[in-house]
Design an enzyme around this catalytic site. Structure first.
Site, PDB file in Angstrom:
ATOM      1  N   ASP A 148       2.081   4.404  -0.062  1.00 32.11           N
ATOM      2  CA  ASP A 148       1.929   4.743  -1.645  1.00 32.11           C
ATOM      3  C   ASP A 148       2.483   5.867  -1.494  1.00 32.11           C
ATOM      4  OD1 ASP A 148       1.047   5.757  -4.373  1.00 32.11           O
ATOM      5  OD2 ASP A 148       0.100   6.980  -3.298  1.00 32.11           O
ATOM      6  N   VAL A 149       3.640   6.311  -3.455  1.00 36.97           N
ATOM      7  CA  VAL A 149       4.878   6.672  -3.233  1.00 36.97           C
ATOM      8  C   VAL A 149       4.632   7.769  -3.871  1.00 36.97           C
ATOM      9  CG1 VAL A 149       6.981   6.674  -4.205  1.00 36.97           C
ATOM     10  CG2 VAL A 149       5.631   4.920  -3.900  1.00 36.97           C
TER      11      VAL A 149
END
Length: 221
Positions: free
Chosen positions: A11-12
């Site tokens: 995920d970012v």
């Protein structure tokens, strides 16, 4: 680990990049309100993505983020100008990445490495490019390609199809408990990057591993 993995999927926002690094610019524009803006903005950003998914009213995450910012400023009874909104949105393209990210990515060997985010490409691509991390990723996967936000099963299926692997071949990492439960329910192996020291979600979908930061991933090499 008993079974090797073939792909690391990150995920970012909150996992690789500190979303609350926006508070520096927010404090500059609205003295004594930087922290409050950052917290309210993030909370409403997530809420709007969930609501739009449930209501079938998808818009790209860049629009969600802009709408959430405007709401946060109004909620805090601060003066809203298009110039200030543009300045704060620009900061989202230059978020700070966490200090351990470079070292961890360098050590992950020959596994496929990807990011998978609710962020739309108009946000993700410039953010990752300016960070100097782009060369580490084989794929930058956005839910905008199918217009289904995480944590829907369809969103994780899109990531899996892009990778061309089996579910059990993937280790998915996120700092967001809701994202980990969605990925776990889908069948990914999961590592929760619990940066805030929160309890595990009471959904009977516990992560496979829990780490304070990304350095714990090195045991998956």
């Amino acid at each position: 680990m008993t079974q090797p993995i073939k792909a690391l999927v990150f995920d970012v926002y909150g996992t690789l990049f500190d979303v609350h690094s926006v508070k520096v610019k927010a404090e500059e524009l609205y003295p004594e309100h930087g922290e409050a803006i950052s917290q309210a903005w993030r909370q409403k950003q997530l809420e709007y993505s969930f609501l739009r998914q449930l209501n079938g009213q998808y818009v790209p995450f860049s629009q969600v983020t802009r709408d959430a910012l405007r709401y946060a400023l109004l909620q805090l009874k601060l003066h809203v100008t298009e110039e200030n909104i543009a300045d704060l949105m620009e900061v989202y393209l230059k978020l700070d990445h966490y200090p351990e990210v470079d070292d961890v990515l360098q050590q992950m060997g020959d596994k496929q490495i990807a990011v998978f985010s609710n962020g739309s490409h108009d946000m993700l691509d410039p953010l990752i490019e300016q960070s100097g991390l782009a060369g580490w990723f084989d794929q930058i996967i956005s839910v905008d390609d199918i217009k289904q936000y995480k944590p829907t099963p369809a969103s994780y299926m899109h990531a899996l199809n892009t990778l061309g692997l089996k579910r059990e071949d993937v280790l998915f990492m996120s700092s967001n408990g809701w994202d980990i439960t969605g990925a776990k329910s889908f069948g990914f192996r999961t590592a929760w990057i619990n940066r805030s020291g929160l309890p595990v979600e009471e959904l009977n979908l516990d992560p496979d591993s829990i780490y304070d930061d990304l350095t714990g991933l090195l045991e998956w090499k």
